[in-house]
Write a protein that holds these residues in place. Structure first.
Motif, short mmCIF file in Angstrom:
data_model
loop_
_atom_site.label_atom_id
_atom_site.label_comp_id
_atom_site.label_asym_id
_atom_site.label_seq_id
_atom_site.Cartn_x
_atom_site.Cartn_y
_atom_site.Cartn_z
N THR A 259 8.63 15.23 -3.02
CA THR A 259 7.30 14.62 -2.95
C THR A 259 7.29 13.37 -3.81
N GLY A 260 6.70 12.29 -3.28
CA GLY A 260 6.64 11.05 -4.03
C GLY A 260 5.80 10.03 -3.29
N TRP A 261 5.95 8.77 -3.69
CA TRP A 261 5.16 7.68 -3.12
C TRP A 261 6.06 6.80 -2.26
N ILE A 262 5.52 6.37 -1.09
CA ILE A 262 6.27 5.53 -0.16
C ILE A 262 5.37 4.42 0.34
N ALA A 263 5.93 3.21 0.53
CA ALA A 263 5.16 2.08 1.02
C ALA A 263 4.88 2.24 2.51
N THR A 264 3.63 2.01 2.90
CA THR A 264 3.24 2.21 4.31
C THR A 264 3.92 1.21 5.25
N THR B 111 0.86 -1.17 0.00
CA THR B 111 0.00 0.00 0.00
C THR B 111 0.90 1.22 0.00
N TRP B 112 0.69 2.12 -0.98
CA TRP B 112 1.53 3.31 -1.15
C TRP B 112 0.75 4.55 -0.79
N VAL B 113 1.39 5.52 -0.16
CA VAL B 113 0.78 6.82 0.07
C VAL B 113 1.67 7.89 -0.54
N GLU B 114 1.02 8.93 -1.04
CA GLU B 114 1.78 10.07 -1.55
C GLU B 114 2.17 10.94 -0.36
N ALA B 115 3.45 11.31 -0.29
CA ALA B 115 3.94 12.03 0.88
C ALA B 115 5.03 13.01 0.48
N ARG B 116 5.26 13.98 1.37
CA ARG B 116 6.31 14.98 1.16
C ARG B 116 7.32 14.88 2.29
#
Length: 822
Positions: free
Chosen positions: A755-760, A745-750
């Motif tokens: 800024t990009g996508w990181i796995a929860t 599950t990926w969330v967009e984060a800063r």
């Protein structure tokens, strides 16, 4: 203290540190070997090889952390040996300062690791400079900085670290003890197959194929030390040295011809037999036999058992030489037949203490060859022998020496069984023994033989037990051949599952713990902390945090990963526990920041708690995917519902009913893997790349990276371009919805300016805002809310650590704020 030091006898002559008994042991083996010149018949073993030796390599990402300063990384798995290495032609006089940790919080004292010139073997991989191999207790986190010859911080181009876990494979107890008899054609030596050489090559002993043997008549014996820490598990150490030489440095095999451990065991080294050329003293390896005493003997002395065995194997290897003679050898004139590594190369090996013992070794070899020592009985105890404590308050120690930590104090008459030994240190002869509730080292001065039966450790299904040894292997099958699936520390608790099984003369018990399920030898288990673990809260209780900053962890251990840091007053519901581990009683909580384990002493009863309302994240008919390692599918909503099956990461499911609130969690009925049942909503995500807000990671949530080297990607996929590499502790904020892709599950984060996508899986919620909020000003007094806070020389992760502040320390702000490293 009761180690009962024996009375020393006076003598007008200098006394060597090995005894007449040790020389007699050497003479016995040597005499038997010379008397029966038949076909070599090494002693037998009934072991099976484990899986393979595990190894990993880590190199700093480019443009991360600066060129100098104290840096840190986390290995892919816990290891027992590590060594740095760097690019060819740079840093030949450099060194790396290394500190190690199991949990990333408490680090060992730093050790300086320089180039491994002590090995003096073939050409290294890519011509790189390889550091000395560093043996250690279990470690997973590494803190380091690079130094020049004057101790100044420098950058080492191409720096990397190789780390090794060689614990899979045979142990000393797997090998049958040799006896001196008419079938021997040489002193008994633990063979390569017996100590596990094939594990470095994936199953077969490829030493002769990876490094083609060459032969020269032996003219000299060169004594070495491995310059590793003393009193380590010799089987793990020799496999680590072998892997480092053969695979990491790409020599193809171990460099030494023979190795000796502190117990006096002798190990076969380089494959090829008599007169094979090793890799231990550069050109001087041609025409010599390299014998290595495992340990470091620059400041500490070797044990009499080790010295006696050095005499023993040196006498056999140099049986046609004059042990007191001298001859020209390569570029060195008048070299003693038995010499140290420092006598032929620019090296401090074999250490000042062992080098000073060479005259005793030469004299001992001469006496053994001349037959000056009669064969006399060896030690009185062997593995499995029953003994009893013969004095009150005998000390049970963590290692063989008076400086070993006292693990227990034993009463007069306590019955024990011998596990291994002997070894001599600090004027005592030591054995490792096991009792009903613990195991450790004790001196022969406090025990006598016993005719009593061995301690009976009978456990039944459902019994709660605790680990009664420093570190216990948990295996997949009941026997020494079972793969190691986990390792548990002294005091950790578990529950017995089913009935005991006897295998290989050992009683095995199947246990279930926080680390999983597996088989343990019963003699290393004890009845747990007086039946049940006392806990202040029960499953279903609501609690709140009663300290300024409490780490929510992935498992019941201080070494487990951090899910989130909970602030004072944060609330949760107890969902599992209690468990006893690493000196704490642990409870599992469900919180707004996620699910995890906390130490119960930091919890209190809450006040004015309202019942949550289900948030309805999913609708009936929607397709979802499991977003956790193992999710229980239950017959009814609630934690008391019968477990129908376990769903693993990536399992597809369809929503049938819900949401329903039960046991302080939101539940949905799903259909998955042909079965129907109820699951907790927080471990589900929409399938097929759809977007949703993950519970706990809604847009605007402050988050923190919980492991090192996490990729922030341009798109929500493992193939997405890497925008930045993030490290444990970096903070940011969620900026958008989540996406399910590639099993994550990926969330967009800063994070900072990226800024990009990181796995929860690699982030947790944090109670603080991601960035400076202006509330702290110059002149303010602030209080530290976590142990081990690094105070650095500059505002950067690459700044040198000046000291570490502890939880509760009060500091004054003198400058700032400054934005750096995110």
């Amino acid at each position: 203290m009761c180690d009962s030091r024996p009375t020393r006898q006076s003598s007008c002559q200098p006394s060597p540190r090995f005894t007449r008994r040790m020389l007699a042991k050497a003479g016995a083996g040597f005499a038997a070997a010379l008397a029966f010149q038949g076909k070599p018949q090494p002693f037998t073993t009934t072991i099976a090889q484990g899986e393979t030796t595990r190894a990993g390599e880590w190199a700093p990402p480019e443009s991360v952390g600066g060129e100098t300063g104290e840096l840190q990384f986390r290995a892919d798995f816990p290891f027992r040996a590590i060594a740095p290495h760097w690019s060819a032609g740079t840093g030949v006089n450099a060194a790396v300062e290394i500190s190690l940790s199991t949990d990333g919080q408490s680090f060992s004292a730093p050790r300086i690791v320089g180039p491994g010139n002590v090995d003096a073997g073939p050409t290294d991989r890519d011509g790189r400079t390889f550091g000395q191999l560093m043996m250690t207790d279990w470690a997973e986190f590494v803190r380091y900085r690079c130094l020049d010859a004057n101790g100044n911080e420098i950058n080492l181009p191409g720096l990397a670290f190789s780390y090794i876990d060689a614990t899979n494979g045979p142990t000393l107890s797997d090998i049958e003890a040799p006896s001196y008899g008419g079938t021997l054609s040489r002193p008994p030596v633990i063979t390569r197959a017996q100590w596990g050489a094939p594990l470095a090559y994936g199953g077969g002993d490829d030493g002769q194929w990876q490094w083609t043997p060459e032969y020269r008549q032996v003219e000299h014996i060169i004594i070495h030390h491995s310059e590793t820490q003393n009193f380590r598990d010799p089987m793990v150490e020799i496999r680590s040295i072998h892997y480092y030489h053969a695979v990491v440095r790409e020599w193809g095999d171990i460099g030494y011809n023979y190795l000796v451990d502190f117990l006096g065991n002798v190990f076969e080294g380089r494959t090829g037999g008599d007169n094979v050329v090793g890799g231990h003293a550069f050109q001087y390896a041609y025409g010599s036999s390299g014998i290595c005493s495992m340990g470091s003997f620059s400041l500490e002395t070797s044990t009499p058992e080790a010295l006696g065995s050095l005499v023993w194997i040196t006498a056999w290897t140099g049986r046609y030489l004059d042990p007191l003679g001298r001859n020209d050898f390569h570029e060195t004139p008048n070299l003693p037949t038995i010499c140290g590594h420092r006598d032929v190369n620019d090296s401090s090996c074999p250490g000042d203490s062992l080098w000073a013992d060479l005259n005793y070794i030469r004299g001992g070899v001469a006496a053994v060859i001349a037959g000056a020592y009669d064969i006399i009985p060896d030690v009185s105890y062997g593995p499995g022998d029953v003994i009893q404590v013969s004095t009150a308050n005998a000390n049970f120690r963590s290692r063989p020496g008076t400086d070993g930590a006292i693990q227990a104090t034993l009463a007069l008459g306590t019955i024990l069984t011998i596990v291994e030994g002997p070894t001599t240190n600090d004027g005592y002869t030591w054995y490792r023994a096991a009792g009903l509730q613990t195991a450790g080292w004790l001196s022969t001065s406090v025990v006598t033989p016993s005719s009593a039966p061995p301690p009976a450790r009978d456990f039944e299904d459902g019994d709660q037990v605790e680990i009664a040894i420093n570190l216990l292997n948990i295996r997949s099958e009941p026997g020494l051949y079972g793969a190691i699936v986990a390792r548990m520390a002294n005091g950790d608790t578990a529950n017995v599952v089913g009935d005991p099984v006897v295998s290989g003369g050992t009683t095995w018990v199947r246990i279930d713990s926080a680390l999983g399920t597996g088989w343990a030898a019963s003699q290393y288990l004890a009845p747990s902390g007086r039946a049940a673990i006392s806990a202040s809260f029960a499953i279903g209780d609501q609690v709140q945090v009663d300290t300024s900053a409490l780490r929510l962890r992935t498992d019941a251990s201080t070494g487990a990963g951090v899910v989130a840091t909970l602030s004072q007053g944060a609330r949760g519901i107890v969902t599992d526990g209690p468990r006893r581990s690493t000196g704490n009683t642990w409870l599992q909580l469900q919180t707004d920041a996620g699910s995890g384990w906390v130490a119960q002493q930091y919890l209190a009863e809450p006040r004015d708690i309202a019942t949550p309302t289900p948030d309805g994240r999913f609708s009936v008919g929607e397709d979802v995917v499991v977003d956790t390692d193992a999710l229980n599918l239950r017959a009814s909503p609630g934690r008391n519902g019968r477990v129908v099956t376990v769903l693993w990461t990536g399992t597809s499911a369809s929503i049938l009913d819900g949401p329903v609130f039960a046991d302080r969690s939101v539940w949905y009925e799903v259909s998955a893997s042909g079965l129907t049942g109820w699951v907790v909503d927080e471990f589900l995500a929409l399938q097929g790349g759809g977007t949703t807000s993950v519970s706990g990671f809604e847009p605007g949530t402050a988050i923190e990276v919980t492991t090192d080297e996490v990729n922030l990607r341009r798109s929500a996929a493992l193939s997405g371009q890497v925008v930045a590499v993030l490290y444990s502790g970096e903070t940011g904020s969620v900026t958008g919805d989540s996406v399910q892709q590639d099993g994550y599950t990926w969330v967009e984060a800063r994070f900072g300016g990226n800024t990009g996508w990181i796995a929860t899986s690699f982030i947790g919620r944090t109670s603080g805002a991601p960035g400076y909020n202006g509330s702290v000003r110059v002149g303010s007094e602030v209080r530290v809310t976590s142990d081990g806070l690094n105070i650095r020389s500059t505002p950067s992760l690459s700044g040198r650590v000046l000291w570490q502040a502890s939880d509760g320390d009060v500091l004054s702000v003198t400058d700032g704020a400054v934005q750096a490293d995110g």
